[in-house]
Design an enzyme around this catalytic site. Structure first.
Site, PDB file in Angstrom:
ATOM      1  N   CYS A   1       1.813  -8.001  -6.151  1.00 15.91           N
ATOM      2  CA  CYS A   1       1.595  -9.284  -5.472  1.00 15.91           C
ATOM      3  C   CYS A   1       1.152  -9.062  -4.030  1.00 15.91           C
ATOM      4  O   CYS A   1       1.682  -8.200  -3.333  1.00 15.91           O
ATOM      5  CB  CYS A   1       2.896 -10.088  -5.501  1.00 15.91           C
ATOM      6  SG  CYS A   1       2.820 -11.629  -4.584  1.00 15.91           S
TER       7      CYS A   1
ATOM      8  N   LYS B   1      12.129  -5.391   7.750  1.00 16.72           N
ATOM      9  CA  LYS B   1      10.787  -5.159   7.220  1.00 16.72           C
ATOM     10  C   LYS B   1      10.902  -4.978   5.709  1.00 16.72           C
ATOM     11  O   LYS B   1      11.782  -4.275   5.235  1.00 16.72           O
ATOM     12  CB  LYS B   1      10.183  -3.904   7.842  1.00 16.72           C
ATOM     13  CG  LYS B   1       8.731  -3.680   7.474  1.00 16.72           C
ATOM     14  CD  LYS B   1       8.195  -2.349   7.959  1.00 16.72           C
ATOM     15  CE  LYS B   1       8.121  -2.290   9.455  1.00 16.72           C
ATOM     16  NZ  LYS B   1       7.460  -1.067   9.932  1.00 16.72           N
TER      17      LYS B   1
ATOM     18  N   CYS C   1       0.350 -12.247  -2.303  1.00 15.94           N
ATOM     19  CA  CYS C   1       0.467 -13.597  -1.738  1.00 15.94           C
ATOM     20  C   CYS C   1       1.909 -13.938  -1.353  1.00 15.94           C
ATOM     21  O   CYS C   1       2.148 -14.963  -0.741  1.00 15.94           O
ATOM     22  CB  CYS C   1      -0.047 -14.647  -2.731  1.00 15.94           C
ATOM     23  SG  CYS C   1       1.023 -14.927  -4.161  1.00 15.94           S
TER      24      CYS C   1
ATOM     25  N   HIS D   1      -0.479 -16.476  -7.224  1.00  9.56           N
ATOM     26  CA  HIS D   1      -1.573 -16.625  -6.267  1.00  9.56           C
ATOM     27  C   HIS D   1      -2.560 -17.708  -6.703  1.00  9.56           C
ATOM     28  O   HIS D   1      -3.190 -18.344  -5.859  1.00  9.56           O
ATOM     29  CB  HIS D   1      -2.298 -15.286  -6.051  1.00  9.56           C
ATOM     30  CG  HIS D   1      -2.880 -14.717  -7.301  1.00  9.56           C
ATOM     31  ND1 HIS D   1      -2.154 -13.908  -8.154  1.00  9.56           N
ATOM     32  CD2 HIS D   1      -4.110 -14.854  -7.852  1.00  9.56           C
ATOM     33  CE1 HIS D   1      -2.916 -13.554  -9.179  1.00  9.56           C
ATOM     34  NE2 HIS D   1      -4.099 -14.119  -9.018  1.00  9.56           N
TER      35      HIS D   1
ATOM     36  N   CYS E   1       3.003  -8.845  -9.437  1.00  9.55           N
ATOM     37  CA  CYS E   1       2.280 -10.115  -9.520  1.00  9.55           C
ATOM     38  C   CYS E   1       2.684 -10.871 -10.779  1.00  9.55           C
ATOM     39  O   CYS E   1       2.818 -10.279 -11.848  1.00  9.55           O
ATOM     40  CB  CYS E   1       0.773  -9.846  -9.551  1.00  9.55           C
ATOM     41  SG  CYS E   1      -0.228 -11.336  -9.725  1.00  9.55           S
TER      42      CYS E   1
END
Length: 112
Positions: A76, A59, A78, A91, A87
């Site tokens: 982030c 995980k 995406c 995306h 990020c």
């Protein structure tokens, strides 16, 4: 031979037709089930959102202390960022290619 009686026909098919039609229908039904089952199993693998990040971990979890974030942090959502978990704007390309609408998670201090 005379035409079959109503008792001998069902939906316009004589018993001879059922001998051919029934196995064909069974094979078609089983084949359709197997194809749909195969395709649905394949789509789960294709639908993974995380295709590259920490794949050896069971995980992927990140934790940050609020004091360490500063005034603003952009994370982030995406799974395409080269700076994950932060990020990098990946995306935008993802959204153009897929029609998705994902954006980053922005955490910031309240304005005074």
């Amino acid at each position: 031979r005379t035409s079959p009686s109503l008792k001998e026909t069902v939906c316009g098919l004589s018993p001879e037709h059922f001998v051919v039609a029934l196995p064909v229908a069974v094979v078609a039904a089983v084949g359709g089930f197997l194809v749909s089952h195969y395709l649905s199993g394949r789509s789960c693998k294709k639908g993974l959102v995380n295709t590259t990040i920490s794949k050896d971990s069971p995980k992927v979890v990140h934790s940050f202390d609020m004091e360490d974030i500063g005034t603003k942090a952009v994370y982030c959502r995406c799974w395409k960022s080269k700076k994950f978990p932060f990020c990098d704007g990946a995306h935008a390309k993802h959204n153009d290619e897929t029609g998705d609408n994902v954006g980053p998670l922005i955490i910031k201090q309240k304005d005074a």
